[in-house]
Design an enzyme around this catalytic site. Structure first.
Site, PDB file in Angstrom:
ATOM      1  N   ASP A   1       0.844  -1.207   0.000  1.00  0.00           N
ATOM      2  CA  ASP A   1       0.000   0.000   0.000  1.00  0.00           C
ATOM      3  C   ASP A   1       0.878   1.255   0.000  1.00  0.00           C
ATOM      4  OD1 ASP A   1      -2.280   1.550   0.088  1.00  0.00           O
ATOM      5  OD2 ASP A   1      -2.613   1.289   2.229  1.00  0.00           O
TER       6      ASP A   1
ATOM      7  N   ARG B   1     -10.341  11.106 -11.546  1.00  0.00           N
ATOM      8  CA  ARG B   1      -9.736  11.087 -10.196  1.00  0.00           C
ATOM      9  C   ARG B   1      -9.204   9.719  -9.810  1.00  0.00           C
ATOM     10  NH1 ARG B   1     -14.414  12.200  -6.827  1.00  0.00           N
ATOM     11  NH2 ARG B   1     -12.983  12.031  -5.094  1.00  0.00           N
TER      12      ARG B   1
HETATM   13  C1  LIG Z   1      -1.871  10.942   1.311  1.00  0.00           C
HETATM   14  C2  LIG Z   1      -1.213  12.029   2.205  1.00  0.00           C
HETATM   15  C3  LIG Z   1       0.305  12.114   1.950  1.00  0.00           C
HETATM   16  C4  LIG Z   1       1.027  10.990   2.539  1.00  0.00           C
HETATM   17  C5  LIG Z   1       2.475  10.884   2.178  1.00  0.00           C
HETATM   18  C6  LIG Z   1       3.037   9.604   2.684  1.00  0.00           C
HETATM   19  C7  LIG Z   1       3.043   8.513   1.660  1.00  0.00           C
HETATM   20  C8  LIG Z   1       2.688   7.224   2.266  1.00  0.00           C
HETATM   21  C9  LIG Z   1       1.693   6.464   1.442  1.00  0.00           C
HETATM   22  C10 LIG Z   1       0.825   5.707   2.359  1.00  0.00           C
HETATM   23  C11 LIG Z   1      -0.325   5.116   1.632  1.00  0.00           C
HETATM   24  C12 LIG Z   1      -1.335   4.657   2.612  1.00  0.00           C
HETATM   25  C13 LIG Z   1      -2.684   4.958   2.059  1.00  0.00           C
HETATM   26  C14 LIG Z   1      -3.750   4.639   3.059  1.00  0.00           C
HETATM   27  O1  LIG Z   1      -3.584   3.909   3.968  1.00  0.00           O
HETATM   28  S1  LIG Z   1      -5.231   5.430   2.799  1.00  0.00           S
HETATM   29  C15 LIG Z   1      -6.239   4.788   4.131  1.00  0.00           C
HETATM   30  C16 LIG Z   1      -7.142   3.698   3.680  1.00  0.00           C
HETATM   31  N1  LIG Z   1      -8.132   4.218   2.801  1.00  0.00           N
HETATM   32  C17 LIG Z   1      -9.224   4.835   3.240  1.00  0.00           C
HETATM   33  O2  LIG Z   1      -9.447   4.995   4.417  1.00  0.00           O
HETATM   34  C18 LIG Z   1     -10.157   5.368   2.172  1.00  0.00           C
HETATM   35  C19 LIG Z   1     -11.582   5.380   2.636  1.00  0.00           C
HETATM   36  N2  LIG Z   1     -12.431   5.751   1.514  1.00  0.00           N
HETATM   37  C20 LIG Z   1     -12.676   7.052   1.225  1.00  0.00           C
HETATM   38  O3  LIG Z   1     -12.285   7.950   1.955  1.00  0.00           O
HETATM   39  C21 LIG Z   1     -13.445   7.339  -0.024  1.00  0.00           C
HETATM   40  O4  LIG Z   1     -14.171   6.213  -0.426  1.00  0.00           O
HETATM   41  C22 LIG Z   1     -12.515   7.797  -1.187  1.00  0.00           C
HETATM   42  C23 LIG Z   1     -11.794   9.096  -0.807  1.00  0.00           C
HETATM   43  C24 LIG Z   1     -11.494   6.711  -1.548  1.00  0.00           C
HETATM   44  C25 LIG Z   1     -13.366   8.026  -2.438  1.00  0.00           C
HETATM   45  O5  LIG Z   1     -14.432   8.825  -2.071  1.00  0.00           O
HETATM   46  P1  LIG Z   1     -14.945  10.028  -3.000  1.00  0.00           P
HETATM   47  O6  LIG Z   1     -16.220  10.457  -2.439  1.00  0.00           O
HETATM   48  O7  LIG Z   1     -13.869  11.044  -3.146  1.00  0.00           O
HETATM   49  O8  LIG Z   1     -15.076   9.315  -4.406  1.00  0.00           O
HETATM   50  P2  LIG Z   1     -16.410   8.668  -5.027  1.00  0.00           P
HETATM   51  O9  LIG Z   1     -17.074   7.779  -4.079  1.00  0.00           O
HETATM   52  O10 LIG Z   1     -17.171   9.769  -5.650  1.00  0.00           O
HETATM   53  O11 LIG Z   1     -15.760   7.751  -6.181  1.00  0.00           O
HETATM   54  C26 LIG Z   1     -15.013   8.330  -7.237  1.00  0.00           C
HETATM   55  C27 LIG Z   1     -14.830   7.250  -8.286  1.00  0.00           C
HETATM   56  O12 LIG Z   1     -14.056   6.162  -7.706  1.00  0.00           O
HETATM   57  C28 LIG Z   1     -14.826   4.938  -7.741  1.00  0.00           C
HETATM   58  N3  LIG Z   1     -14.548   4.185  -6.519  1.00  0.00           N
HETATM   59  C29 LIG Z   1     -14.521   4.659  -5.255  1.00  0.00           C
HETATM   60  N4  LIG Z   1     -14.196   3.682  -4.397  1.00  0.00           N
HETATM   61  C30 LIG Z   1     -14.019   2.576  -5.135  1.00  0.00           C
HETATM   62  C31 LIG Z   1     -13.653   1.251  -4.822  1.00  0.00           C
HETATM   63  N5  LIG Z   1     -13.413   0.857  -3.559  1.00  0.00           N
HETATM   64  N6  LIG Z   1     -13.542   0.357  -5.818  1.00  0.00           N
HETATM   65  C32 LIG Z   1     -13.754   0.736  -7.106  1.00  0.00           C
HETATM   66  N7  LIG Z   1     -14.097   1.989  -7.471  1.00  0.00           N
HETATM   67  C33 LIG Z   1     -14.228   2.890  -6.495  1.00  0.00           C
HETATM   68  C34 LIG Z   1     -16.276   5.372  -7.801  1.00  0.00           C
HETATM   69  O13 LIG Z   1     -17.075   4.358  -8.387  1.00  0.00           O
HETATM   70  C35 LIG Z   1     -16.154   6.593  -8.696  1.00  0.00           C
HETATM   71  O14 LIG Z   1     -15.965   6.144 -10.027  1.00  0.00           O
HETATM   72  P3  LIG Z   1     -16.685   6.912 -11.240  1.00  0.00           P
HETATM   73  O15 LIG Z   1     -18.141   6.790 -10.968  1.00  0.00           O
HETATM   74  O16 LIG Z   1     -16.189   8.312 -11.200  1.00  0.00           O
HETATM   75  O17 LIG Z   1     -16.229   6.168 -12.476  1.00  0.00           O
END
Ligand SMILES: CCCCCCCCCCCCCC(=O)SCCNC(=O)CCNC(=O)[C@H](O)C(C)(C)COP(=O)(O)OP(=O)(O)OC[C@H]1O[C@@H](n2cnc3c(N)ncnc32)[C@H](O)[C@@H]1OP(=O)(O)O
Length: 240
Positions: free
Chosen positions: A161, A206
């Site tokens: 991840d 997005r």
């Molecule tokens: C990041 C900060 C910096 C960090 C730097 C350090 C780097 C370290 C890296 C560490 C990395 C660690 C990372 C971690 O640990 S991240 C922590 C784990 N993840 C979460 O907690 C995310 C929880 N989920 C959400 O917050 C929302 O659902 C998100 C933001 C993801 C989307 O909610 P939002 O309301 O914004 O979007 P939407 O619902 O309008 O959907 C938009 C489009 O996406 C499609 N869609 C949505 N979900 C799914 C799905 N499951 N399968 C397939 N498709 C899906 C949906 O059909 C639509 O498609 P379309 O209709 O447009 O075609």
């Protein structure tokens, strides 16, 4: 450049003593402040070699540092992901709701950097902008045991991840993982080194589609492959 350790904030007394001044007598800061300091934390780059790194990890690290010389690959220092910066950027998305208290946030640190040196996640990442690829050299320490003698699947999932996330963030900005699919094909011996090679496959609005494989150092064993979907955060929407 190696800077001083991030794990324990340096106290003003210690700084005064280092400058030759008399340290202030120690005072009990009270229960609310005993476990942390609000002083500025100096971040160390955890992605540089340390004594816990095996020969394999050091050799691979050196190979990739060589690849950085012509500018095609870039070493990603851990200090680039400073917690205050992430909090600042991320706060935009929490808007008015405040699910986490300020004093809790001040103690936050990246999950993969929360173990003592050598016990948990030891890794370095390299990024190739032209190829949209990120490689993570990862050595899972003894506290990450799953089946006896082997790495926990959740620990590998964390590193997958993180690698996919860094690949996405390096290319595109602030994202959250929406979907992660992992095939565990061959267990990883604890404390061994693996190479996580990720690439950005497709961007649709997005949505960012990324994938990776996890191989042994000699590349003979495919330990895992995975795909991920990351969604670019919409500033108009609250995450909570
Ligand atoms: C990041 C900060 C910096 C960090 C730097 C350090 C780097 C370290 C890296 C560490 C990395 C660690 C990372 C971690 O640990 S991240 C922590 C784990 N993840 C979460 O907690 C995310 C929880 N989920 C959400 O917050 C929302 O659902 C998100 C933001 C993801 C989307 O909610 P939002 O309301 O914004 O979007 P939407 O619902 O309008 O959907 C938009 C489009 O996406 C499609 N869609 C949505 N979900 C799914 C799905 N499951 N399968 C397939 N498709 C899906 C949906 O059909 C639509 O498609 P379309 O209709 O447009 O075609």
């Amino acid at each position: 450049m190696l800077r001083s350790c991030a794990a324990r904030p340096r106290t003003l007394s210690a700084l005064r003593a280092a400058r030759g001044g008399a340290p202030r007598p120690a005072r009990d800061p009270g229960p609310a402040r005993r476990s942390f300091s609000t002083e500025k934390v100096i971040h160390k780059d955890h992605s540089l070699p340390n004594p816990s790194w095996s020969k394999d990890l050091r050799l691979l690290f050196d190979q990739f540092m060589k690849k950085c010389e012509d500018g095609s690959w870039k070493h990603l220092p851990s200090s680039e992901c400073k917690v205050p910066q992430r909090i600042h950027s991320f706060k935009t998305y929490f808007l008015d709701s405040k699910p986490v208290k300020e004093d809790q946030l001040s103690q936050a640190r990246p999950f993969t950097r929360s173990y003592e040196v050598g016990q948990g996640f030891e890794y370095a990442m390299f990024y190739n902008e032209d190829e949209k690829r990120t490689v993570c050299l990862f050595q899972g320490g003894p506290y990450l045991e799953g089946p006896p003698g082997f790495l926990h699947g959740g620990a590998l999932a964390t590193m997958i991840d993180t690698t996919l996330g860094v690949c996405t963030i390096s290319c595109m900005g602030l994202f959250m993982t929406a979907n992660l699919n992992i095939n565990f094909k061959s267990p990883i011996p604890l404390c061994s080194v693996v190479v996580i090679s990720s690439q950005l496959d497709k961007v649709e609005g997005r949505k960012v589609f990324v994938s990776c494989n996890v191989r042994s150092v000699d590349e003979k064993t495919l330990h895992s492959d995975a795909t991920g979907l990351f969604i670019k955060l919409d500033p108009e929407k609250s995450l909570t």
